[in-house]
Design a protein around this motif. Structure first.
Motif, PDB file in Angstrom:
ATOM      1  N   ARG A 198       0.821  -1.211   0.000  1.00 64.51           N
ATOM      2  CA  ARG A 198       0.000   0.000   0.000  1.00 64.51           C
ATOM      3  C   ARG A 198       0.858   1.265   0.000  1.00 64.51           C
ATOM      4  N   GLN A 199       2.106   1.107   0.421  1.00 64.70           N
ATOM      5  CA  GLN A 199       3.037   2.238   0.379  1.00 64.70           C
ATOM      6  C   GLN A 199       3.773   2.310  -0.960  1.00 64.70           C
ATOM      7  N   GLY A 200       3.412   1.404  -1.875  1.00 62.10           N
ATOM      8  CA  GLY A 200       3.990   1.439  -3.216  1.00 62.10           C
ATOM      9  C   GLY A 200       5.196   0.547  -3.434  1.00 62.10           C
ATOM     10  N   HIS A 201       5.508  -0.330  -2.459  1.00 70.13           N
ATOM     11  CA  HIS A 201       6.680  -1.187  -2.590  1.00 70.13           C
ATOM     12  C   HIS A 201       6.321  -2.540  -3.208  1.00 70.13           C
ATOM     13  N   GLU A 202       7.312  -3.189  -3.774  1.00 72.39           N
ATOM     14  CA  GLU A 202       7.172  -4.547  -4.299  1.00 72.39           C
ATOM     15  C   GLU A 202       7.784  -5.501  -3.274  1.00 72.39           C
ATOM     16  N   THR A 203       6.996  -6.440  -2.775  1.00 66.87           N
ATOM     17  CA  THR A 203       7.463  -7.289  -1.673  1.00 66.87           C
ATOM     18  C   THR A 203       7.448  -8.767  -2.028  1.00 66.87           C
ATOM     19  N   THR A 204       8.422  -9.487  -1.496  1.00 65.74           N
ATOM     20  CA  THR A 204       8.498 -10.942  -1.612  1.00 65.74           C
ATOM     21  C   THR A 204       8.959 -11.503  -0.280  1.00 65.74           C
ATOM     22  N   GLY A 206       4.489   3.290  11.282  1.00 70.55           N
ATOM     23  CA  GLY A 206       4.554   3.804   9.924  1.00 70.55           C
ATOM     24  C   GLY A 206       5.736   4.745   9.733  1.00 70.55           C
ATOM     25  N   ILE A 207       5.979   5.593  10.727  1.00 69.45           N
ATOM     26  CA  ILE A 207       7.115   6.517  10.657  1.00 69.45           C
ATOM     27  C   ILE A 207       8.429   5.729  10.656  1.00 69.45           C
ATOM     28  N   PHE A 208       8.499   4.703  11.502  1.00 67.65           N
ATOM     29  CA  PHE A 208       9.722   3.872  11.555  1.00 67.65           C
ATOM     30  C   PHE A 208      10.005   3.259  10.197  1.00 67.65           C
ATOM     31  N   LEU A 209       9.009   2.613   9.595  1.00 70.36           N
ATOM     32  CA  LEU A 209       9.225   1.943   8.324  1.00 70.36           C
ATOM     33  C   LEU A 209       9.557   2.922   7.208  1.00 70.36           C
ATOM     34  N   ASP A 210       8.865   4.056   7.205  1.00 71.56           N
ATOM     35  CA  ASP A 210       9.103   5.064   6.171  1.00 71.56           C
ATOM     36  C   ASP A 210      10.538   5.587   6.244  1.00 71.56           C
ATOM     37  N   GLN A 211      10.994   5.909   7.431  1.00 67.79           N
ATOM     38  CA  GLN A 211      12.348   6.430   7.583  1.00 67.79           C
ATOM     39  C   GLN A 211      13.402   5.349   7.347  1.00 67.79           C
ATOM     40  N   ALA A 212      13.102   4.108   7.765  1.00 66.31           N
ATOM     41  CA  ALA A 212      14.069   3.023   7.605  1.00 66.31           C
ATOM     42  C   ALA A 212      14.305   2.690   6.132  1.00 66.31           C
ATOM     43  N   LEU A 213      13.274   2.863   5.317  1.00 66.54           N
ATOM     44  CA  LEU A 213      13.378   2.502   3.904  1.00 66.54           C
ATOM     45  C   LEU A 213      13.935   3.623   3.042  1.00 66.54           C
ATOM     46  N   LYS A 214      14.090   4.822   3.600  1.00 67.27           N
ATOM     47  CA  LYS A 214      14.638   5.914   2.823  1.00 67.27           C
ATOM     48  C   LYS A 214      16.143   5.727   2.653  1.00 67.27           C
ATOM     49  N   ASN A 215      16.607   5.985   1.449  1.00 68.08           N
ATOM     50  CA  ASN A 215      18.043   5.868   1.188  1.00 68.08           C
ATOM     51  C   ASN A 215      18.790   7.019   1.843  1.00 68.08           C
TER      52      ASN A 215
END
Length: 366
Positions: free
Chosen positions: A29-35, A357-366
């Motif tokens: 839902r955040q636009g990522h491709e997951t496996t 949500g904030i944790f995941l968003d910040q963790a995934l930022k390059n």
């Protein structure tokens, strides 16, 4: 981003499957491709002497005509890890996975080129449940430029279980993570004390989604709210007595869920439906407790020390529901189906979702 999720193998575990479904769904839902990198079970292989002994026992049983108890280790191993047809269908429909026989090696990174690896949830950092535990610390991705994240990783208990000789290796791997979060408050202390890293406390992935999300999955079976629903992982005579006593005191029929019947295990959809419409849930399961909270159903959680009582206490403390935890040996039958302050519970849950949500968003930022 292209994200790989590492979690416990997807077998006949309702909570294990649903936490992975929830994390995948949230990230998509955040636009990522997951496996999900699913650690497929490696069939047990017997040595020649062990095989000959097995054949000899069966032959002796036939010759003597005696009732000699024999457990076929290969058959038992296969049955333990066989995924039931209902769970197979759910996984095939809702979860994108890649079956891999562990251990993972650096070649895996070279072949798949993921942008991020997320470890979690469930007890991925508990050695007893994770034989290839260094994989869950991303040892195979040490030289990969991919983001390395732990989301709601759990040690299961409030003390360090890894062998002393393994601890330095795990600590050296942990410091290479870009972000670490754990599922229990005690995990924050374990990370600091043994891994020398800071960790954030977050909710289980199942709680990233709403009750409405799960009701859309639930079956349309005609389930009445007049049932006491029992979801017990480690059934015992004492727990059987507790469940029957509660049903008797409430003058309400008892319905056991999550057990294997003639047609296999109950489907995930029926399991969700039963909890969502229960008058009261009695469980010794972490995720049985989670879904009682999500669906705002009165519940009693029986402490399960074998599977990790710490995670149950941490979960209930987050929502001010510590009074719902009971001991198998000193069971109290007060306030059985009393409603909790669900407005307070739901307000807390929304705050935890925002934090996660904030944790995941910040963790995934390059």
């Amino acid at each position: 981003m292209k994200i790989a999720i590492l979690t416990q193998p997807l077998y006949n575990n309702y909570g294990g499957i649903l936490q992975n479904y929830a994390l995948q769904t949230y990230l998509r839902r955040q636009g990522h491709e997951t496996t999900t990198v699913n650690f497929a079970h490696t069939p047990l292989k017997l040595s020649v002497p062990h095989f000959l002994l097995s054949v000899g026992k069966r032959t002796l049983q036939k010759i003597l005509g005696r009732d000699i108890r024999y457990i076929d280790p290969i058959r038992q191993d296969r049955e333990t890890f066989r995924v039931d047809m209902h769970q197979q269908r759910f996984i095939a429909t809702h979860i994108r996975k890649l079956d891999i026989h562990p251990p993972l090696t650096p070649e895996f990174c070279d072949q798949h080129h993921y942008d991020a690896y997320i470890v979690g949830s469930d007890q991925v950092w508990r050695p007893f449940y994770s034989p290839c535990i260094t994989n869950f610390y991303l040892d195979f991705a040490q030289n990969s430029p991919a983001r390395k994240i732990a989301y709601a990783a759990s040690f299961g208990v409030d003390h360090w279980e890894a062998k002393p000789e393994l601890t330095p290796t795990l600590a050296a791997l942990a410091v290479k993570f870009n972000a670490i979060s754990v599922r229990e408050t005690s995990g924050v202390d374990l990370c600091r004390q043994y891994l020398n890293v800071a960790a954030c406390h977050v909710i289980d992935p199942t709680m990233l989604l709403s009750a409405e999300d799960y009701l859309q999955l639930a079956s349309s079976a005609d389930t009445q709210e007049s049932h006491i629903v029992s979801y017990i992982l480690d059934y015992s005579p004492a727990k059987k007595t507790i469940c029957e006593s509660i049903a008797g005191r409430c003058a309400t029929p008892l319905q056991r869920i999550g057990i294997r019947g003639k047609n296999g295990y109950q489907s995930i959809e029926d399991w969700l439906q039963a909890i969502a419409h229960a008058r009261l849930v009695v469980t010794d399961s972490f995720h049985g407790t989670v879904f009682s909270i999500l669906f705002n159903r009165p519940f009693i959680t029986i402490a399960n020390e074998t599977r990790g009582e710490t995670r149950l206490r941490s979960l209930l403390q987050m929502f001010g529901l510590e009074s719902r935890l009971r001991s198998e040996n000193t069971m109290r039958f007060d306030r059985l189906d009393t409603d909790n302050d669900w407005n307070d519970v739901n307000t807390r849950l929304e705050a935890y979702r925002t934090k996660a949500g904030i944790f995941l968003d910040q963790a995934l930022k390059n």
